[in-house]
Design a protein around this motif. Structure first.
Motif, PDB file in Angstrom:
ATOM      1  N   GLY A  68       0.804  -1.213   0.000  1.00  0.00           N
ATOM      2  CA  GLY A  68       0.000   0.000   0.000  1.00  0.00           C
ATOM      3  C   GLY A  68       0.841   1.268   0.000  1.00  0.00           C
ATOM      4  N   LEU A  69       2.039   1.191  -0.610  1.00  0.00           N
ATOM      5  CA  LEU A  69       2.959   2.324  -0.597  1.00  0.00           C
ATOM      6  C   LEU A  69       3.374   2.690  -2.017  1.00  0.00           C
ATOM      7  CD1 LEU A  69       4.859   4.205   1.159  1.00  0.00           C
ATOM      8  CD2 LEU A  69       6.587   2.438   0.829  1.00  0.00           C
ATOM      9  N   VAL A  70       3.420   3.989  -2.276  1.00  0.00           N
ATOM     10  CA  VAL A  70       3.955   4.523  -3.521  1.00  0.00           C
ATOM     11  C   VAL A  70       5.160   5.384  -3.155  1.00  0.00           C
ATOM     12  CG1 VAL A  70       3.518   6.085  -5.455  1.00  0.00           C
ATOM     13  CG2 VAL A  70       1.746   4.502  -4.724  1.00  0.00           C
ATOM     14  N   THR A  71       6.285   5.146  -3.822  1.00  0.00           N
ATOM     15  CA  THR A  71       7.501   5.901  -3.566  1.00  0.00           C
ATOM     16  C   THR A  71       7.834   6.768  -4.768  1.00  0.00           C
ATOM     17  OG1 THR A  71       8.322   4.063  -2.224  1.00  0.00           O
ATOM     18  CG2 THR A  71       9.916   5.724  -2.879  1.00  0.00           C
ATOM     19  N   ILE A  72       8.067   8.045  -4.511  1.00  0.00           N
ATOM     20  CA  ILE A  72       8.482   8.979  -5.555  1.00  0.00           C
ATOM     21  C   ILE A  72       9.921   9.361  -5.250  1.00  0.00           C
ATOM     22  CG2 ILE A  72       8.044  11.200  -6.641  1.00  0.00           C
ATOM     23  CD1 ILE A  72       5.113  10.902  -5.614  1.00  0.00           C
ATOM     24  N   THR A  73      10.837   8.966  -6.127  1.00  0.00           N
ATOM     25  CA  THR A  73      12.262   9.214  -5.931  1.00  0.00           C
ATOM     26  C   THR A  73      12.687  10.404  -6.777  1.00  0.00           C
ATOM     27  OG1 THR A  73      12.589   6.836  -5.591  1.00  0.00           O
ATOM     28  CG2 THR A  73      14.548   8.162  -6.004  1.00  0.00           C
ATOM     29  N   ILE A  74      13.378  11.349  -6.140  1.00  0.00           N
ATOM     30  CA  ILE A  74      13.825  12.562  -6.823  1.00  0.00           C
ATOM     31  C   ILE A  74      15.341  12.640  -6.698  1.00  0.00           C
ATOM     32  CG2 ILE A  74      13.606  15.066  -6.937  1.00  0.00           C
ATOM     33  CD1 ILE A  74      11.027  14.647  -5.203  1.00  0.00           C
ATOM     34  N   GLY A  75      16.020  12.802  -7.809  1.00  0.00           N
ATOM     35  CA  GLY A  75      17.476  12.893  -7.778  1.00  0.00           C
ATOM     36  C   GLY A  75      18.024  13.440  -9.083  1.00  0.00           C
ATOM     37  N   LYS A  76      19.334  13.413  -9.176  1.00  0.00           N
ATOM     38  CA  LYS A  76      20.007  13.871 -10.391  1.00  0.00           C
ATOM     39  C   LYS A  76      20.784  12.711 -10.985  1.00  0.00           C
ATOM     40  CE  LYS A  76      20.943  18.753  -9.617  1.00  0.00           C
ATOM     41  NZ  LYS A  76      20.256  19.398 -10.668  1.00  0.00           N
ATOM     42  N   SER A  77      20.742  12.647 -12.302  1.00  0.00           N
ATOM     43  CA  SER A  77      21.556  11.689 -13.021  1.00  0.00           C
ATOM     44  C   SER A  77      22.058  12.393 -14.273  1.00  0.00           C
ATOM     45  CB  SER A  77      20.740  10.446 -13.382  1.00  0.00           C
ATOM     46  OG  SER A  77      21.532   9.539 -14.113  1.00  0.00           O
ATOM     47  N   LYS A 110      20.918  16.061 -14.754  1.00  0.00           N
ATOM     48  CA  LYS A 110      19.513  16.406 -14.972  1.00  0.00           C
ATOM     49  C   LYS A 110      18.667  15.931 -13.813  1.00  0.00           C
ATOM     50  CE  LYS A 110      18.090  15.461 -19.239  1.00  0.00           C
ATOM     51  NZ  LYS A 110      17.956  14.704 -20.502  1.00  0.00           N
ATOM     52  N   ASP A 111      17.680  16.755 -13.429  1.00  0.00           N
ATOM     53  CA  ASP A 111      16.735  16.355 -12.390  1.00  0.00           C
ATOM     54  C   ASP A 111      15.831  15.263 -12.938  1.00  0.00           C
ATOM     55  OD1 ASP A 111      17.549  18.197 -10.408  1.00  0.00           O
ATOM     56  OD2 ASP A 111      16.476  19.792 -11.448  1.00  0.00           O
ATOM     57  N   GLN A 112      15.627  14.223 -12.130  1.00  0.00           N
ATOM     58  CA  GLN A 112      14.791  13.111 -12.556  1.00  0.00           C
ATOM     59  C   GLN A 112      13.844  12.705 -11.442  1.00  0.00           C
ATOM     60  OE1 GLN A 112      17.629  10.072 -13.673  1.00  0.00           O
ATOM     61  NE2 GLN A 112      17.578  10.729 -15.801  1.00  0.00           N
ATOM     62  N   VAL A 113      12.674  12.211 -11.842  1.00  0.00           N
ATOM     63  CA  VAL A 113      11.694  11.696 -10.907  1.00  0.00           C
ATOM     64  C   VAL A 113      11.346  10.276 -11.327  1.00  0.00           C
ATOM     65  CG1 VAL A 113       9.342  11.934 -10.046  1.00  0.00           C
ATOM     66  CG2 VAL A 113      10.740  13.956 -10.355  1.00  0.00           C
ATOM     67  N   PHE A 114      11.383   9.366 -10.355  1.00  0.00           N
ATOM     68  CA  PHE A 114      11.028   7.967 -10.586  1.00  0.00           C
ATOM     69  C   PHE A 114       9.829   7.627  -9.722  1.00  0.00           C
ATOM     70  CE2 PHE A 114      14.911   8.063 -12.688  1.00  0.00           C
ATOM     71  CZ  PHE A 114      15.174   6.859 -13.318  1.00  0.00           C
ATOM     72  N   PHE A 115       9.025   6.682 -10.179  1.00  0.00           N
ATOM     73  CA  PHE A 115       7.770   6.328  -9.530  1.00  0.00           C
ATOM     74  C   PHE A 115       7.781   4.840  -9.232  1.00  0.00           C
ATOM     75  CE2 PHE A 115       3.112   5.648  -9.502  1.00  0.00           C
ATOM     76  CZ  PHE A 115       2.738   6.684  -8.663  1.00  0.00           C
ATOM     77  N   GLY A 116       7.464   4.468  -8.015  1.00  0.00           N
ATOM     78  CA  GLY A 116       7.455   3.058  -7.637  1.00  0.00           C
ATOM     79  C   GLY A 116       6.212   2.697  -6.843  1.00  0.00           C
ATOM     80  N   MET A 117       5.612   1.552  -7.161  1.00  0.00           N
ATOM     81  CA  MET A 117       4.428   1.064  -6.460  1.00  0.00           C
ATOM     82  C   MET A 117       4.735  -0.321  -5.909  1.00  0.00           C
ATOM     83  SD  MET A 117       1.675   2.207  -9.374  1.00  0.00           S
ATOM     84  CE  MET A 117       2.798   2.030 -10.759  1.00  0.00           C
ATOM     85  N   ALA A 127       5.440   8.191  -0.219  1.00  0.00           N
ATOM     86  CA  ALA A 127       6.732   8.533   0.372  1.00  0.00           C
ATOM     87  C   ALA A 127       7.574   9.235  -0.680  1.00  0.00           C
ATOM     88  CB  ALA A 127       7.442   7.278   0.872  1.00  0.00           C
ATOM     89  N   ILE A 128       8.230  10.302  -0.266  1.00  0.00           N
ATOM     90  CA  ILE A 128       9.130  11.033  -1.152  1.00  0.00           C
ATOM     91  C   ILE A 128      10.549  10.710  -0.712  1.00  0.00           C
ATOM     92  CG2 ILE A 128       9.904  13.296  -1.912  1.00  0.00           C
ATOM     93  CD1 ILE A 128       7.077  14.317  -1.367  1.00  0.00           C
TER      94      ILE A 128
END
Length: 195
Positions: A44-53, A56-63, A157-158
């Protein structure tokens, strides 16, 4: 002494067989340190990962839940008019975290799992004012959770890099708050005691 060796090997075998391996992350981040020891739920968790690669700024999404992943993909496919085969849908259910626009998801699913986590392969999910696919993923993950008859709302979760600038984190928080999600976790690393 022989009995002691038998017990030691028995315990060693038990711990090796019951341990779970940590899945490699497509966008590794160095989380800020904290003394809070609250654990995130296993489902029951969604994780939004924010970082640089690669600068460039990137956002990843995980369920975490496979059923939510599958349902969210169905909704995204309908909205963006992308047809996924049953094999691609099954492959998507196995991916914990991803960072590509939905139009490029077919190419990502065609890669081997070891190639998906290589730097530069996943450019991140668009989350700007013109093309805000992150907002759509959040909305459809919540909708898929309801469709599956979940007894509670999804938790968010961020997970941001410690060196990430505040405006990028705030932009993701604003996207969550636009959808009336005012309670979310910030993922941090555990810090040792200060001396």
């Amino acid at each position: 002494m022989t009995a002691m060796c038998d017990v030691a090997f028995l315990l060693l075998t038990f711990f090796i067989l019951t341990a779970t391996a940590k899945m490699p992350e497509p966008l590794p981040v160095d989380t800020p340190s904290s003394t809070v020891q609250t654990k995130l739920p296993e489902s029951g968790l969604v994780t939004i990962t924010i970082g640089k690669s690669q600068g460039k700024d990137q956002v990843f999404f995980g369920m975490k839940d496979r059923a939510v992943r599958s349902g969210a993909l169905e909704y995204m496919a309908q909205k963006y008019k992308v047809d996924f085969t049953d094999a691609e849908k099954a492959q998507f259910e196995l991916i914990d975290e991803f960072g590509v626009p939905v139009e490029s998801l077919k190419q990502l699913l065609a890669l081997k799992s070891s190639d998906r986590i290589k730097p530069g392969i996943q450019p991140g999910i668009p989350y700007d004012s013109i093309n805000n696919q992150l907002q759509d993923w959040i909305q459809y993950a919540r909708k898929a959770n309801i469709d599956n008859g979940a007894d509670k709302e999804l938790q968010f979760a961020i997970k941001g890099d410690a060196k990430e600038k505040y405006p990028q984190i705030k932009r993701v928080m604003d996207i969550l708050q636009d959808q009336k999600i005012n309670s979310f976790n910030l993922v941090t690393g555990l810090r040792g005691k200060d001396y």
